[in-house]
Design an enzyme around this catalytic site. Structure first.
Site, PDB file in Angstrom:
ATOM      1  CE  LYS A  27      -3.217   2.752   2.611  1.00 25.75           C
ATOM      2  NZ  LYS A  27      -3.700   3.093   3.967  1.00 25.75           N
ATOM      3  N   GLY A  68      -8.019   9.368   9.353  1.00 27.13           N
ATOM      4  CA  GLY A  68      -8.377   9.490  10.751  1.00 27.13           C
ATOM      5  C   GLY A  68      -9.390  10.561  11.077  1.00 27.13           C
ATOM      6  CB  ALA A 112      -8.136   7.780   4.339  1.00 23.55           C
ATOM      7  N   GLY A 113     -10.888   8.196   5.974  1.00 27.47           N
ATOM      8  CA  GLY A 113     -11.983   9.128   6.185  1.00 27.47           C
ATOM      9  C   GLY A 113     -13.299   8.513   6.617  1.00 27.47           C
ATOM     10  CG  ASN A 115      -6.299   1.495  11.489  1.00 26.54           C
ATOM     11  OD1 ASN A 115      -5.086   1.413  11.332  1.00 26.54           O
ATOM     12  ND2 ASN A 115      -6.833   1.139  12.642  1.00 26.54           N
ATOM     13  CB  THR A 116      -9.080   5.986  12.821  1.00 27.10           C
ATOM     14  OG1 THR A 116      -7.755   6.121  12.294  1.00 27.10           O
ATOM     15  CG2 THR A 116      -9.183   6.778  14.106  1.00 27.10           C
TER      16      THR A 116
END
Length: 255
Positions: A94, A155, A182-183, A204-205
Site C-alpha cells: 500500500k 483518521g 481513509a476518512g 482503521n481508526t
C-alpha cells in the site's frame, strides 16, 4: 473481488494500528470478516523486535498488505516498500507518499514516481491517492491495477467529502478495483461508498477508536455487504417531486 492475482470474498480491508490490545485487534478482525489487513513496517522491524505482533496477525489467516505510512518522499517510500517485502514476504504494498502534514493529503507527484519504480521492480502497488482522474490515469499507466482514492483525510471520520468525484472515477475506470481508503467514520459512510459502486473500503481508526472496536468491526462489515448489494440492485434515482406509491387509479370513491 480480485486484487492483482489474489481473489478475496470480503470487501472490507482493515488497518491494525491504535487498537487497545492485540486481543481486541484479533477479535475485531474476526468479527469484521475481512481477509486483508494492512500493517506498517514500523510495527514489525527487520531485527525481529515486532515478532509478537507479527505472530498474532499471522494467526488471523488474513492476507497482509504492508504500507509505507509516514513516508514523505518517493525515495523514502521505495526504500520502505523494499524493506517491507523482505519482512513480510509479499509483493503487495500500500503506497503512501504524504505531501501535506496537516491533512495527510497524498503527494501525487511523488506517488506516481514511486509507483513507476515499484511496479518495475515487481511490486503489486495499492496507491493511496486523491480522487483526481489525471493522477489515476498516470498510476494505471505506471502499472497499478488497483486504485485507492481517499474519502476524507486519514483518521478524520468525515465520511465521503466528494462523492461526485468517486462516482466519476467509477465511470472512468469500470474495470479497475477502486478501494476507498481513509476518512470513513461510521457504517453509513462505508455503505455510501459501496452504493457508489466502489469495490471495497479500507479503514482503521473508525474501528480501533470506537468504544467497542469488535462491535464496530462487525457493523462495518455488514454495512459494506449491504451497500454492495444495494449497488447491484440498481437503486432508484432521486426525484424532484413526490410520487404516490399507491396508484390513484382504482381507489374507492367515498361519498
Amino acid at each position: 473481488m480480485k486484487l492483482y492475482d489474489t481473489e478475496v470474498t470480503s470487501r472490507l480491508l482493515l488497518g491494525t494500528a491504535q487498537y487497545p490490545s492485540p486481543a481486541i485487534l484479533q477479535a475485531a478482525i474476526q468479527a469484521s470478516g475481512c481477509e486483508v489487513i494492512t500493517v506498517s513496517l514500523r510495527r514489525e522491524t527487520a531485527d525481529g523486535s515486532g515478532a509478537g505482533f507479527w505472530d498474532s496477525l499471522r494467526q488471523c489467516g488474513a492476507h497482509i498488505l504492508p504500507n509505507t505510512a509516514g513516508c514523505h518522499s518517493a525515495g523514502e517510500a521505495i526504500t520502505t516498500a523494499q524493506m517491507a517485502r523482505e519482512v513480510f514476504g509479499t509483493n503487495w504494498i500500500k503506497l503512501e507518499v504524504i505531501g501535506h502534514a496537516d491533512t495527510l493529503q497524498p503527494d501525487v507527484f511523488g506517488l506516481v514516481d514511486a509507483a513507476q519504480e515499484l511496479c518495475k521492480d515487481g511490486f503489486q502497488v495499492f496507491p493511496y491517492m486523491t480522487e483526481d482522474l489525471v493522477v489515476a490515469e498516470r498510476l494505471v499507466e505506471a502499472g497499478c491495477q488497483v486504485l485507492m482514492p481517499w474519502g476524507a483525510p486519514i483518521g478524520s471520520g468525515q465520511g465521503l467529502r466528494n462523492p461526485d468525484g468517486l462516482r466519476a472515477m467509477r465511470a472512468h475506470f469500470p474495470d479497475i478495483p477502486l478501494i476507498v481508503d481513509a476518512g470513513i467514520g461510521r457504517p453509513s459512510d462505508a455503505a455510501q461508498a459501496m452504493e457508489l459502486g466502489m469495490d471495497a473500503v479500507l479503514l482503521n481508526t473508525a474501528v480501533a477508536k470506537a468504544g467497542d472496536p469488535v462491535a464496530m468491526a462487525a457493523a462495518m462489515g455488514q454495512a459494506i455487504e449491504a451497500g454492495r448489494l444495494g449497488w447491484q440492485a440498481d437503486p432508484m434515482e432521486p426525484r424532484d417531486m413526490a410520487v404516490p406509491s399507491t396508484p390513484i387509479l382504482g381507489l374507492a370513491e367515498l361519498a
